[in-house]
Design an enzyme around this catalytic site. Structure first.
Site, PDB file in Angstrom:
ATOM      1  NE  ARG A 130      -5.847   3.966   7.161  1.00  0.00           N
ATOM      2  CZ  ARG A 130      -5.452   2.731   6.799  1.00  0.00           C
ATOM      3  NH1 ARG A 130      -4.168   2.430   6.828  1.00  0.00           N
ATOM      4  NH2 ARG A 130      -6.333   1.812   6.458  1.00  0.00           N
ATOM      5  CB  SER A 139       3.447   1.256   7.284  1.00  0.00           C
ATOM      6  OG  SER A 139       2.278   1.640   7.950  1.00  0.00           O
ATOM      7  CE  LYS A 189      -3.501  -0.404   2.620  1.00  0.00           C
ATOM      8  NZ  LYS A 189      -2.611   0.678   3.119  1.00  0.00           N
TER       9      LYS A 189
END
Length: 210
Positions: A37, A107, A136
Site C-alpha cells: 500500500r 475493506s 491513521k
C-alpha cells in the site's frame, strides 16, 4: 461474480507495507500473505517499479501478494490479488478484475458495507477497525472482537481483521477463531523497518489459535 479463493491455508499474519523491499524479510520468517500500500508515495514508472519488484519477490517465495488500490496496474502486472476500499470498489472495473483471474479483497467497516461487499463474492473481506488505528485517524467506530464474532456469522468468505491490532491484543482476535488473517501495519516495524522478531512473535500467537 465469484472471485478465486486464496487456497485453503489461512491468510495468517497479513502485513501491509509501503515498500516492496520490506516483503523479503517478512517472507523469510514465514509470512505467506502481504499487501503493498504505497498510497501517494510513488507515481508513474517509479510506482510500476515498486509493483514489479513486489511481484518478483512474492513469486520467489510463492507468497500471496495483494496490491492496494491500483487495480489497473495490478491487472497489467498480473498480481495475485487486489485490495480495494469502499470508494475504490465503486470506481473499479470489478468485472475486468474477475475475468483476469485475480483475487479480490474488500475493506468493510459496518454491516451495510459488509452486505454490499458480499455481493461481489470476494476472495476475502477485511473488517475493521477492531481497535483504534495506530496508523491513521479513526473514521469509523471500532468493531471490537465481540462485534466481529457477531458480524462473522453473516459472512461466508475468509475474514481479515484490521485496525489497531498489536502484540498486546492480538490474542483477543485470534481466539475468536472467525478470522483467516490479521492485518498488521505498525506492530511488525521497528524504527520504520521490518522487525523479524516482532513478526515471528505475532505469528506464534496467531498459530496458537489457528
Amino acid at each position: 461474480m465469484k472471485f478465486p479463493k486464496c487456497n485453503e491455508t489461512p491468510l495468517g499474519i497479513y502485513p501491509i507495507v509501503d515498500r516492496a523491499y520490506k516483503l523479503k524479510p517478512l517472507y523469510e520468517v514465514g509470512i505467506t500473505t502481504a499487501q503493498l500500500r504505497t498510497k501517494d508515495a510513488f507515481t508513474g514508472e517509479a510506482l510500476e517499479d515498486e509493483i514489479r519488484e513486489a511481484v518478483k519477490i512474492s513469486e520467489a517465495f510463492n507468497a500471496r501478494f495483494f496490491l492496494n488500490d491500483f487495480w489497473e496496474l495490478g491487472m497489467k502486472h498480473n498480481v495475485y490479488g487486489i485490495h480495494l476500499g469502499q470508494e475504490d470498489i465503486q470506481k473499479a472495473d470489478v468485472k475486468a478484475i474477475l475475468e483476469a483471474g485475480i483475487r479480490l479483497g474488500i475493506s468493510t467497516h459496518t454491516p451495510k458495507e459488509i452486505e454490499f461487499a458480499l455481493e461481489f463474492e470476494p476472495s476475502y473481506l477485511a473488517i475493521g477497525p477492531i481497535y483504534e488505528p495506530i496508523s491513521k485517524k479513526l473514521v469509523y467506530d471500532t468493531v471490537t472482537p465481540e462485534r466481529l464474532e457477531d458480524w462473522a456469522t453473516k459472512v461466508d468468505c475468509p475474514i481479515v481483521a484490521i485496525g489497531g491490532i498489536t502484540i498486546d491484543n492480538i490474542a483477543n482476535i485470534a481466539q475468536t477463531k472467525v478470522v483467516s488473517g490479521i492485518a498488521m501495519i505498525s506492530d511488525i516495524l521497528e524504527n520504520g523497518e521490518i522487525s523479524p522478531s516482532r513478526t515471528k512473535a505475532l505469528m506464534e500467537v496467531f498459530n496458537k489459535y489457528a
